[in-house]
Motif scaffolding. Structure first.
Motif, PDB file in Angstrom:
ATOM      1  N   ASN A 122      92.360 -16.672  74.000  1.00  0.00           N
ATOM      2  CA  ASN A 122      91.534 -17.853  74.210  1.00  0.00           C
ATOM      3  C   ASN A 122      91.219 -18.486  72.848  1.00  0.00           C
ATOM      4  OD1 ASN A 122      88.924 -19.370  74.424  1.00  0.00           O
ATOM      5  ND2 ASN A 122      89.128 -18.807  76.567  1.00  0.00           N
ATOM      6  N   PRO A 123      91.673 -19.707  72.573  1.00  0.00           N
ATOM      7  CA  PRO A 123      91.501 -20.275  71.231  1.00  0.00           C
ATOM      8  C   PRO A 123      90.050 -20.406  70.796  1.00  0.00           C
ATOM      9  CG  PRO A 123      93.115 -21.534  72.491  1.00  0.00           C
ATOM     10  CD  PRO A 123      92.464 -20.587  73.460  1.00  0.00           C
ATOM     11  N   ALA A 124      89.161 -20.804  71.715  1.00  0.00           N
ATOM     12  CA  ALA A 124      87.753 -20.954  71.346  1.00  0.00           C
ATOM     13  C   ALA A 124      87.158 -19.629  70.907  1.00  0.00           C
ATOM     14  CB  ALA A 124      86.966 -21.529  72.523  1.00  0.00           C
ATOM     15  N   MET A 125      87.517 -18.538  71.590  1.00  0.00           N
ATOM     16  CA  MET A 125      86.988 -17.227  71.230  1.00  0.00           C
ATOM     17  C   MET A 125      87.634 -16.686  69.954  1.00  0.00           C
ATOM     18  SD  MET A 125      84.513 -16.633  73.256  1.00  0.00           S
ATOM     19  CE  MET A 125      84.218 -18.415  72.992  1.00  0.00           C
ATOM     20  N   VAL A 126      88.874 -17.085  69.678  1.00  0.00           N
ATOM     21  CA  VAL A 126      89.484 -16.727  68.398  1.00  0.00           C
ATOM     22  C   VAL A 126      88.668 -17.335  67.260  1.00  0.00           C
ATOM     23  CG1 VAL A 126      91.502 -17.057  66.920  1.00  0.00           C
ATOM     24  CG2 VAL A 126      91.813 -16.418  69.305  1.00  0.00           C
ATOM     25  N   GLY A 127      88.360 -18.629  67.384  1.00  0.00           N
ATOM     26  CA  GLY A 127      87.556 -19.296  66.360  1.00  0.00           C
ATOM     27  C   GLY A 127      86.172 -18.683  66.231  1.00  0.00           C
ATOM     28  N   PHE A 277      83.436 -19.869  82.406  1.00  0.00           N
ATOM     29  CA  PHE A 277      84.146 -20.875  81.615  1.00  0.00           C
ATOM     30  C   PHE A 277      85.110 -20.289  80.591  1.00  0.00           C
ATOM     31  CE2 PHE A 277      80.312 -22.893  83.144  1.00  0.00           C
ATOM     32  CZ  PHE A 277      80.747 -24.147  83.545  1.00  0.00           C
ATOM     33  N   ILE A 278      84.865 -19.080  80.125  1.00  0.00           N
ATOM     34  CA  ILE A 278      85.698 -18.493  79.075  1.00  0.00           C
ATOM     35  C   ILE A 278      86.687 -17.487  79.647  1.00  0.00           C
ATOM     36  CG2 ILE A 278      85.678 -17.117  76.973  1.00  0.00           C
ATOM     37  CD1 ILE A 278      82.936 -18.383  76.334  1.00  0.00           C
ATOM     38  N   ALA A 279      86.197 -16.526  80.413  1.00  0.00           N
ATOM     39  CA  ALA A 279      87.078 -15.500  80.967  1.00  0.00           C
ATOM     40  C   ALA A 279      88.072 -16.066  81.967  1.00  0.00           C
ATOM     41  CB  ALA A 279      86.247 -14.404  81.630  1.00  0.00           C
ATOM     42  N   THR A 280      87.774 -17.212  82.573  1.00  0.00           N
ATOM     43  CA  THR A 280      88.630 -17.799  83.602  1.00  0.00           C
ATOM     44  C   THR A 280      89.729 -18.700  83.053  1.00  0.00           C
ATOM     45  OG1 THR A 280      87.004 -19.577  83.870  1.00  0.00           O
ATOM     46  CG2 THR A 280      86.832 -17.707  85.381  1.00  0.00           C
ATOM     47  N   ASP A 281      89.899 -18.747  81.752  1.00  0.00           N
ATOM     48  CA  ASP A 281      90.973 -19.557  81.156  1.00  0.00           C
ATOM     49  C   ASP A 281      92.307 -19.210  81.813  1.00  0.00           C
ATOM     50  OD1 ASP A 281      92.700 -20.961  79.511  1.00  0.00           O
ATOM     51  OD2 ASP A 281      92.635 -19.483  77.913  1.00  0.00           O
ATOM     52  N   PRO A 282      92.961 -20.166  82.471  1.00  0.00           N
ATOM     53  CA  PRO A 282      94.165 -19.832  83.248  1.00  0.00           C
ATOM     54  C   PRO A 282      95.350 -19.403  82.402  1.00  0.00           C
ATOM     55  CG  PRO A 282      93.837 -22.210  83.174  1.00  0.00           C
ATOM     56  CD  PRO A 282      92.615 -21.592  82.577  1.00  0.00           C
ATOM     57  N   VAL A 283      95.366 -19.742  81.124  1.00  0.00           N
ATOM     58  CA  VAL A 283      96.502 -19.388  80.270  1.00  0.00           C
ATOM     59  C   VAL A 283      96.424 -17.932  79.829  1.00  0.00           C
ATOM     60  CG1 VAL A 283      97.674 -19.884  78.089  1.00  0.00           C
ATOM     61  CG2 VAL A 283      96.764 -21.759  79.468  1.00  0.00           C
ATOM     62  N   THR A 284      95.227 -17.461  79.482  1.00  0.00           N
ATOM     63  CA  THR A 284      95.096 -16.149  78.856  1.00  0.00           C
ATOM     64  C   THR A 284      94.564 -15.069  79.797  1.00  0.00           C
ATOM     65  OG1 THR A 284      92.871 -16.738  78.069  1.00  0.00           O
ATOM     66  CG2 THR A 284      94.730 -17.202  76.608  1.00  0.00           C
ATOM     67  N   ALA A 285      94.150 -15.434  81.003  1.00  0.00           N
ATOM     68  CA  ALA A 285      93.578 -14.461  81.936  1.00  0.00           C
ATOM     69  C   ALA A 285      94.657 -13.869  82.831  1.00  0.00           C
ATOM     70  CB  ALA A 285      92.503 -15.126  82.792  1.00  0.00           C
ATOM     71  N   PHE A 318      84.467 -10.751  71.996  1.00  0.00           N
ATOM     72  CA  PHE A 318      85.333  -9.610  71.711  1.00  0.00           C
ATOM     73  C   PHE A 318      85.913  -9.016  72.992  1.00  0.00           C
ATOM     74  CE2 PHE A 318      82.285  -9.667  68.118  1.00  0.00           C
ATOM     75  CZ  PHE A 318      83.189  -9.909  67.095  1.00  0.00           C
ATOM     76  N   ALA A 319      85.106  -8.951  74.047  1.00  0.00           N
ATOM     77  CA  ALA A 319      85.601  -8.410  75.314  1.00  0.00           C
ATOM     78  C   ALA A 319      86.709  -9.282  75.885  1.00  0.00           C
ATOM     79  CB  ALA A 319      84.447  -8.292  76.309  1.00  0.00           C
ATOM     80  N   VAL A 320      86.537 -10.594  75.828  1.00  0.00           N
ATOM     81  CA  VAL A 320      87.563 -11.508  76.344  1.00  0.00           C
ATOM     82  C   VAL A 320      88.853 -11.383  75.549  1.00  0.00           C
ATOM     83  CG1 VAL A 320      88.186 -13.951  76.588  1.00  0.00           C
ATOM     84  CG2 VAL A 320      85.954 -13.144  77.384  1.00  0.00           C
ATOM     85  N   LEU A 321      88.754 -11.333  74.224  1.00  0.00           N
ATOM     86  CA  LEU A 321      89.959 -11.245  73.400  1.00  0.00           C
ATOM     87  C   LEU A 321      90.701  -9.927  73.626  1.00  0.00           C
ATOM     88  CD1 LEU A 321      88.611 -12.768  70.065  1.00  0.00           C
ATOM     89  CD2 LEU A 321      90.203 -13.828  71.664  1.00  0.00           C
ATOM     90  N   LEU A 322      89.970  -8.833  73.779  1.00  0.00           N
ATOM     91  CA  LEU A 322      90.617  -7.544  74.038  1.00  0.00           C
ATOM     92  C   LEU A 322      91.329  -7.550  75.395  1.00  0.00           C
ATOM     93  CD1 LEU A 322      87.905  -5.081  72.689  1.00  0.00           C
ATOM     94  CD2 LEU A 322      90.200  -5.424  71.759  1.00  0.00           C
ATOM     95  N   LEU A 323      90.703  -8.154  76.396  1.00  0.00           N
ATOM     96  CA  LEU A 323      91.338  -8.197  77.720  1.00  0.00           C
ATOM     97  C   LEU A 323      92.452  -9.233  77.784  1.00  0.00           C
ATOM     98  CD1 LEU A 323      90.914  -6.429  80.209  1.00  0.00           C
ATOM     99  CD2 LEU A 323      89.176  -6.190  78.442  1.00  0.00           C
ATOM    100  N   ASN A 324      92.421 -10.259  76.912  1.00  0.00           N
ATOM    101  CA  ASN A 324      93.578 -11.147  76.805  1.00  0.00           C
ATOM    102  C   ASN A 324      94.829 -10.345  76.468  1.00  0.00           C
ATOM    103  OD1 ASN A 324      91.861 -13.994  75.238  1.00  0.00           O
ATOM    104  ND2 ASN A 324      92.044 -13.400  77.380  1.00  0.00           N
ATOM    105  N   LEU A 325      94.670  -9.351  75.596  1.00  0.00           N
ATOM    106  CA  LEU A 325      95.799  -8.480  75.244  1.00  0.00           C
ATOM    107  C   LEU A 325      96.298  -7.696  76.448  1.00  0.00           C
ATOM    108  CD1 LEU A 325      94.827  -6.850  71.813  1.00  0.00           C
ATOM    109  CD2 LEU A 325      96.856  -8.227  72.262  1.00  0.00           C
TER     110      LEU A 325
END
Length: 343
Positions: A122-127, A277-285, A318-325
């Protein structure tokens, strides 16, 4: 007789990427309004700086990649990324925080992977994560909510704090800032105080921290509206909130003077913003029905773990980025059975 026929699919799509991004931005309006009410116009300044930076950066990167910039900018994905980042920042964060965060989100989090649809994180969470790790002090200095503020900041005062690090009427900038309820709770519990002692302070309200509980209610309202319109799947927010609420309830029942109530976890920090709004990003979820439920539940569980025992007061990013992986692996093992084939 020959008939002119168009190739499949023959059903026109009901919503474009641009329209979906715009509806998500509309759904954020109640939460943003609550932030403005509780924390002042610095929220608007952060939004303006982040969105302007994101659009300029997106245009420059598209030109460098020899891609049509007008088409890339018209999908509103850069605006949504910047908005999600900006509302996560303290309302008096220095101006370069918003600029650097948006720049990093678009360049590193999105365009270097190939643009929208190709980014694994998720780009916003990366930033946001890069900002929090690199600049922890300005990223944790929040204004007191309206109920606690001696003199709420106006637009010019907010701009002076953001641009010049100066308080109103010559007062010290440090006098404006305070810790969030999650940060206060973690610090005070670490000093050996009980939950009753900590939550008797003026910073805590009926559900969670004063100010933050209203912001979470605003994002909850917007998230439910997204669900009603069918723009997000219910499994991710349901798994997120159920796991966070269930774990917090279990530990609260075991040690009520050491762990906060489930309501506190659900309406503190970035819980509702993250769930809807963040965890539901269709590209990275995750994309499968069962996978979405697992994906959301693991994010909620990690948020509880980081809040309770981690080094940061909140753990949504951090939780969202780890689960993106983990999303591709979750999808691999939760693929629905194809009709007519054995499972």
């Amino acid at each position: 007789m020959r008939f002119n026929t168009a190739p499949a699919p023959h059903l026109a799509p009901t919503a474009s990427t641009r329209r979906i991004m715009q509806w998500v931005l509309v759904a954020m309006a109640p939460g943003i309004a609550a932030q403005l009410w509780q924390f002042g116009p610095g929220v608007l300044i952060n939004l303006a700086l982040a969105i302007a930076t994101a659009l300029l950066t997106e245009s420059a990167m598209l030109r460098l990649r020899a891609q049509p910039s007008r088409a890339g900018l018209s999908d509103w994905s850069a605006v949504l990324t910047a908005a999600l980042l900006a509302v996560s920042l303290p309302p008096i964060a220095p101006w370069w925080i918003s600029v650097f965060g948006a720049l990093f989100a678009i360049v590193i989090g999105k365009q270097l992977y190939g643009g929208l649809g190709y980014n694994p994180f998720n780009p916003a969470m990366v930033g946001y994560a890069v900002l929090l790790i690199s600049f922890p002090k300005p990223m944790t200095a929040w204004l007191p909510p309206t109920d606690l503020a001696a003199t709420p900041l106006g637009l010019l005062d907010a701009w002076s704090a953001i641009a010049h690090r100066a308080g109103p009427a010559g007062s010290s900038f440090d006098a404006l800032a305070m810790a969030t309820p999650l940060d206060t709770l973690k610090t005070q519990l670490g000093l050996g105080r009980t939950m009753d002692e900590v939550q008797s302070g003026p910073l805590f309200g009926a559900l969670a921290g004063k100010g933050w509980q209203w912001v979470n209610l605003g994002y909850l309202a917007g998230g439910l509206w997204l669900l009603r319109r069918g723009l997000i799947a219910w499994q991710i927010p349901a798994g997120f909130l159920a796991a966070l609420g269930g774990l917090s309830l279990g530990f609260y029942l075991l040690e009520p003077q050491t762990y906060p109530t489930p309501l506190f976890h659900l309406f503190a920090g970035a819980t509702m913003l993250g769930a809807f709004f963040i965890a539901t990003d269709p590209v990275t979820a995750s994309t499968t029905p069962k996978g979405r439920l697992i994906y959301g539940a693991l994010i909620g569980g990690l948020v509880f773990v980081i809040r309770s025992w981690g080094g940061y007061p909140d753990g949504v990013a951090f939780a969202v980025l780890l689960l993106n992986l983990a999303a591709p692996t979750i999808d691999h093992y939760t693929r629905p059975r194809v009709y007519g084939h054995p499972g």
